[in-house]
Design a protein around this motif. Structure first.
Motif, PDB file in Angstrom:
ATOM      1  N   ALA A 141       0.729  -1.419  -0.050  1.00 29.03           N
ATOM      2  CA  ALA A 141       0.161  -0.039   0.024  1.00 29.03           C
ATOM      3  C   ALA A 141       1.097   1.254   0.020  1.00 29.03           C
ATOM      4  O   ALA A 141       1.954   1.200   0.515  1.00 29.03           O
ATOM      5  CB  ALA A 141      -0.929   0.101   1.291  1.00 29.03           C
ATOM      6  N   ASP A 142       0.178   2.124  -0.761  1.00 29.59           N
ATOM      7  CA  ASP A 142       1.185   3.446  -0.713  1.00 29.59           C
ATOM      8  C   ASP A 142       0.594   4.190   0.730  1.00 29.59           C
ATOM      9  O   ASP A 142      -0.205   4.636   0.828  1.00 29.59           O
ATOM     10  CB  ASP A 142       0.685   4.233  -1.936  1.00 29.59           C
ATOM     11  CG  ASP A 142       1.391   5.725  -2.028  1.00 29.59           C
ATOM     12  OD1 ASP A 142       2.029   6.142  -1.217  1.00 29.59           O
ATOM     13  OD2 ASP A 142       1.249   6.278  -3.046  1.00 29.59           O
ATOM     14  N   VAL A 143       1.840   4.561   1.424  1.00 23.99           N
ATOM     15  CA  VAL A 143       1.589   4.997   2.782  1.00 23.99           C
ATOM     16  C   VAL A 143       0.961   6.578   2.613  1.00 23.99           C
ATOM     17  O   VAL A 143       0.446   6.909   3.478  1.00 23.99           O
ATOM     18  CB  VAL A 143       2.764   4.869   3.730  1.00 23.99           C
ATOM     19  CG1 VAL A 143       3.982   5.919   3.047  1.00 23.99           C
ATOM     20  CG2 VAL A 143       2.472   5.147   5.094  1.00 23.99           C
ATOM     21  N   THR A 144       1.364   6.995   1.635  1.00 29.52           N
ATOM     22  CA  THR A 144       1.030   8.397   1.468  1.00 29.52           C
ATOM     23  C   THR A 144      -0.544   8.643   0.879  1.00 29.52           C
ATOM     24  O   THR A 144      -1.170   9.611   0.860  1.00 29.52           O
ATOM     25  CB  THR A 144       1.663   9.238   0.407  1.00 29.52           C
ATOM     26  OG1 THR A 144       1.471   8.712  -0.904  1.00 29.52           O
ATOM     27  CG2 THR A 144       3.084   9.106   0.868  1.00 29.52           C
ATOM     28  N   LYS A 145      -1.159   7.585   0.486  1.00 31.90           N
ATOM     29  CA  LYS A 145      -2.493   7.369   0.234  1.00 31.90           C
ATOM     30  C   LYS A 145      -3.274   6.271   0.692  1.00 31.90           C
ATOM     31  O   LYS A 145      -4.170   5.523   0.184  1.00 31.90           O
ATOM     32  CB  LYS A 145      -2.670   7.292  -1.426  1.00 31.90           C
ATOM     33  CG  LYS A 145      -2.124   8.361  -2.063  1.00 31.90           C
ATOM     34  CD  LYS A 145      -2.141   7.999  -3.723  1.00 31.90           C
ATOM     35  CE  LYS A 145      -1.366   9.194  -4.415  1.00 31.90           C
ATOM     36  NZ  LYS A 145      -1.209   9.110  -5.822  1.00 31.90           N
TER      37      LYS A 145
ATOM     38  N   VAL B 130       9.269   8.632   0.372  1.00 33.48           N
ATOM     39  CA  VAL B 130       8.138   9.843   0.029  1.00 33.48           C
ATOM     40  C   VAL B 130       7.635  10.304   1.166  1.00 33.48           C
ATOM     41  O   VAL B 130       7.549  11.584   1.424  1.00 33.48           O
ATOM     42  CB  VAL B 130       7.150   9.548  -0.863  1.00 33.48           C
ATOM     43  CG1 VAL B 130       6.425  10.453  -1.356  1.00 33.48           C
ATOM     44  CG2 VAL B 130       7.766   9.018  -2.315  1.00 33.48           C
ATOM     45  N   ALA B 131       7.161   9.505   2.139  1.00 34.57           N
ATOM     46  CA  ALA B 131       6.830   9.973   3.409  1.00 34.57           C
ATOM     47  C   ALA B 131       7.657  10.538   4.214  1.00 34.57           C
ATOM     48  O   ALA B 131       7.070  11.682   4.946  1.00 34.57           O
ATOM     49  CB  ALA B 131       6.220   8.590   4.179  1.00 34.57           C
ATOM     50  N   GLU B 132       8.888  10.202   4.427  1.00 33.25           N
ATOM     51  CA  GLU B 132       9.608  11.130   4.922  1.00 33.25           C
ATOM     52  C   GLU B 132      10.179  12.385   4.631  1.00 33.25           C
ATOM     53  O   GLU B 132       9.933  13.565   5.259  1.00 33.25           O
ATOM     54  CB  GLU B 132      11.184  10.185   4.980  1.00 33.25           C
ATOM     55  CG  GLU B 132      12.249  10.797   5.877  1.00 33.25           C
ATOM     56  CD  GLU B 132      13.362  10.198   6.016  1.00 33.25           C
ATOM     57  OE1 GLU B 132      14.424  10.715   6.618  1.00 33.25           O
ATOM     58  OE2 GLU B 132      13.598   8.967   5.379  1.00 33.25           O
TER      59      GLU B 132
ATOM     60  N   VAL C 252       3.965   7.627  10.964  1.00 30.88           N
ATOM     61  CA  VAL C 252       3.183   6.841  10.802  1.00 30.88           C
ATOM     62  C   VAL C 252       3.231   5.925  12.085  1.00 30.88           C
ATOM     63  O   VAL C 252       4.615   5.428  12.456  1.00 30.88           O
ATOM     64  CB  VAL C 252       3.451   5.793   9.780  1.00 30.88           C
ATOM     65  CG1 VAL C 252       2.655   4.642   9.673  1.00 30.88           C
ATOM     66  CG2 VAL C 252       3.516   6.711   8.443  1.00 30.88           C
ATOM     67  N   SER C 253       2.303   5.398  12.923  1.00 30.73           N
ATOM     68  CA  SER C 253       2.288   4.531  14.069  1.00 30.73           C
ATOM     69  C   SER C 253       2.248   3.175  13.463  1.00 30.73           C
ATOM     70  O   SER C 253       1.066   2.802  13.298  1.00 30.73           O
ATOM     71  CB  SER C 253       1.498   4.873  15.084  1.00 30.73           C
ATOM     72  OG  SER C 253       1.190   4.074  15.950  1.00 30.73           O
TER      73      SER C 253
END
Length: 706
Positions: free
Chosen positions: A95-99, A126-128, A134-135
């Motif tokens: 899964a794309d963590v940003t979406k 990208v998240a960084e 993110v927990s």
């Protein structure tokens, strides 16, 4: 021996699944097809630290178990049946963590299958950059699955995923959730229990999926379909209503989880993607940029490939000369030099151009630009009876029509999909590059205009544009002919713009070029051997008589040895089986300016377009003592025996070019169209109108210019 553990790699489109697959497997991967359909199935292998070998299946990108395309149906039919050959031992869900919120619907559905499941949150890099926190612990606890953060682009977190897989293999039961995420109604529960009894090993949720999709699931017999239908009617089960209720319930449950587990910084205005989209998808500038990029692609094919093509050409000339000088004269030496080496060399010389084409297309896909192209051209495509997604198939057709036609499975509307399939072969594929490259030089001089543009490169692009215009024209005709009540709307997720991953680009180019060479090589090798035989042998006595006649003529005309040998070779090939076949079709193709030698090449190139060049190389190697000439140079030397004029003049070369622009590409394309449409009707129609158009255009060009 330890049993190979099978893992399914699943996720939404554009989640970075392919990047992760490439990180895990490298070159230990192969492409096949799912049973009964032409959807690609990528399978790779990798070893864990314990030595356990893992087989991983990269399933098509899927939004949910309620499919809207053939790709998504593959996932449903494979995972709703525990007896399916592709049913995995565990699932890694990417899964794309940003979406994340958009990507969790399918995860929760997979969770209810009862398979060991790992959630791999991709795009960690990208998240960084975005400052996204993110927990992982909260997500894991609330979703009931182990979670790992990784980046398919950089490889970060891959080892953590492998450690989790080691644990899953050691204790699979500990990672298989028995508590369902979705709570069924009494009606759904009754239907699911009754339907699961029909599929051995199915759990309750798989029974519900069978009840939803029994009409098209391939593993059900007609009797079983009838039974499930009776069950649904008995319980007054309405599939669409149930799908909506399930989807809403799942979103209601996981949306609060995502909001608690993810903390994003306050918005700081438009991001890079929004700023780029303002230009790249602009109503005016967007299409101009798109066609500018396409011009760059075709210029690159000509400009960058020249030197490596010369090297390959010189290599095959050297190999042929060495073989001929080393081995004793005879049929085997002739087969190697004039059949196999000449045929393969005539095609492998174009690998640089094909590699460059795939390289640039792969970069555009990696960057995220191709999805924008589909969005930009949707309205235009609709006016021709096509879909915005059709642009992807049409552009992919510039590489190869076969995967391009298979890519139309993402088009849900039957009419638009069928039209896209029928017109895609008009787009000039990479197999036509060898033909165009050889013939363009006879029509357009190698000049540079405006200081930067190669005139032959512009002509090359003109041939592609002609194919595009023809495709759109044919699509409009089919739009008027084919009738349907279906309406189509484009639903497409725009990926973030990202720097291309070199590993992904290289593997894509390697896979595509390897496939091209292997598949073309099989055809070319067989055709080259057959051609060598047909051109070297003839009806009893005719070859000897032809040689005697040529020697007599040479003596009367007092020819030099080289001229005599050329005359003998020419007369012998004319008397051969190949000559007889070419002369049989010559009356039909003579109005187009073609002789019997071109006739042979036309026939063999229906096996594959690139075989044209290999055929000409084989014919002219046998038909001339001047082995040092390349194919292009040898064709330029060919003269009409009656008039002495060049055979490949402007009129004939342009006629051939137009014929190859419009003619059906190859037998493999016909076969794929048949499989995709499940009927011989449509490929027959397609073959007839494309061949007819090719003949008429070639006829007009030759008659007007000669």
């Amino acid at each position: 021996m330890t049993k190979t553990f099978t893992v399914a790699l699943l996720g939404n489109p554009n989640c970075g699944k392919s990047s992760l697959f490439n990180q895990l497997t490298g070159l230990r991967q192969k492409v096949g097809n799912f049973p009964g359909i032409t959807v690609d199935k990528k399978i790779g292998k990798f070893a864990l630290q314990s030595g356990q070998e893992v087989s991983i299946i990269d399933f098509p990108g899927t939004y949910s178990f309620y499919p809207t395309s053939i790709d998504e149906r593959i996932v449903v039919q494979s995972l709703s049946n525990p007896n399916d050959e592709n049913y995995p031992d565990a699932v890694v869900y990417v899964a794309d963590v940003t979406k994340l919120e958009k990507h969790l619907l399918l995860l929760t559905q997979l969770r209810d299958l009862g398979l060991p499941l790992i959630l791999a949150l991709n795009m960690a890099d990208v998240a960084e950059q975005q400052g996204l926190e993110v927990s992982l612990g909260l997500l894991s606890k609330r979703l009931g699955v182990p979670v790992v953060m990784l980046s398919g682009r950089t490889g970060a977190g891959i080892n953590d995923l492998k450690v989790l897989l080691e644990a899953v293999i050691a204790q699979p039961g500990a990672y298989a959730t028995t508590q369902p995420f979705f709570t069924m109604s009494e009606q759904e529960m009754a239907v699911a229990h009754a339907a699961r009894a029909i599929v051995p090993g199915a759990n309750t949720y798989q029974g519900l999926l069978v009840a939803h999709h029994y009409e098209w699931l391939p593993f059900l017999s007609d009797a079983q379909r009838g039974l499930v239908k009776d069950i649904a009617e008995q319980h007054e089960f309405v599939s669409l209503r149930s799908q909506v209720d399930e989807t809403m319930q799942r979103f209601d449950r996981f949306t609060p989880v995502v909001k608690k587990a993810l903390k994003a910084p306050e918005s700081q205005g438009r991001g890079m993607t929004e700023r780029l989209d303002a230009v790249l998808t602009h109503r005016v500038f967007g299409p101009l940029i798109f066609f500018g990029l396409m011009l760059l692609v075709f210029q690159a094919i000509f400009a960058w490939a020249g030197t490596p093509m010369d090297w390959i050409e010189a290599f095959f000339t050297f190999v042929g000369d060495q073989v001929r000088s080393t081995l004793p004269a005879g049929w085997f030496t002739d087969l190697l030099t004039d059949g196999i080496i000449a045929g393969l060399g005539g095609v492998l010389v174009f690998i640089p151009q094909i590699a460059i084409l795939f390289l640039l297309i792969a970069i555009l896909e990696e960057v995220g630009y191709m999805a924008r192209a589909a969005f930009m051209f949707d309205q235009v495509m609709q006016s021709f009876g096509l879909n915005g997604r059709s642009i992807v198939a049409l552009v992919s057709g510039g590489a190869c029509a076969i995967p391009a036609i298979m890519s139309t499975r993402t088009i849900g509307n039957w009419k638009e999909r069928l039209i896209t399939i029928l017109v895609t072969p008009f787009i000039s594929c990479s197999a036509r590059i060898p033909v165009y490259t050889v013939l363009v030089g006879f029509v357009v001089p190698p000049k540079v205009v405006l200081g930067i543009f190669n005139l032959q490169g512009l002509a090359f692009m003109g041939l592609y544009l002609l194919g595009i215009v023809s495709a759109l024209g044919a699509a409009y005709v089919f739009k008027l002919i084919l009738k349907t009540r279906e309406r189509s709307f484009l639903m497409l997720e725009m990926p973030e713009y990202r720097v291309p991953v070199a590993r992904n680009v290289v593997l894509t180019v390697w896979e595509k070029v390897q496939s091209f060479v292997v598949e073309a090589g099989k055809v070319i090798l067989g055709v080259s051997i057959v051609l060598w035989f047909l051109a070297s042998y003839g009806p009893p006595g005719e070859m000897a008589a032809a040689e005697a006649s040529a020697r007599s003529s040479a003596e009367q005309l007092q020819m030099e040895a080289a001229e005599r040998d050329d005359l003998i070779a020419s007369r012998k090939i004319e008397a051969s089986f190949a000559g007889h076949i070419g002369k049989a079709v010559e009356p039909v193709i003579r109005p187009l300016g073609y002789d019997w030698k071109i006739g042979i090449a036309l026939i063999t190139s229906f096996a594959a377009r690139e075989v044209f060049v290999g055929t000409m190389a084989t014919i002219y190697s046998i038909g001339s003592a001047s082995d040092e000439f390349t194919v292009r140079e040898r064709m330029a030397q060919e003269r009409n025996p009656l008039t002495g004029a060049p055979v490949y003049n402007t009129a004939t070369a342009l006629s051939l070019l137009l014929f190859y622009v419009f003619a059906m590409q190859c037998m493999s394309t016909v076969a794929v169209v048949k499989r995709e449409t499940k009927s011989w009707k449509w490929p027959a129609i397609q073959f007839a109108f494309m061949t007819g158009l090719a003949y008429l255009s070639g006829l007009l060009a030759y008659q007007l210019l000669s």
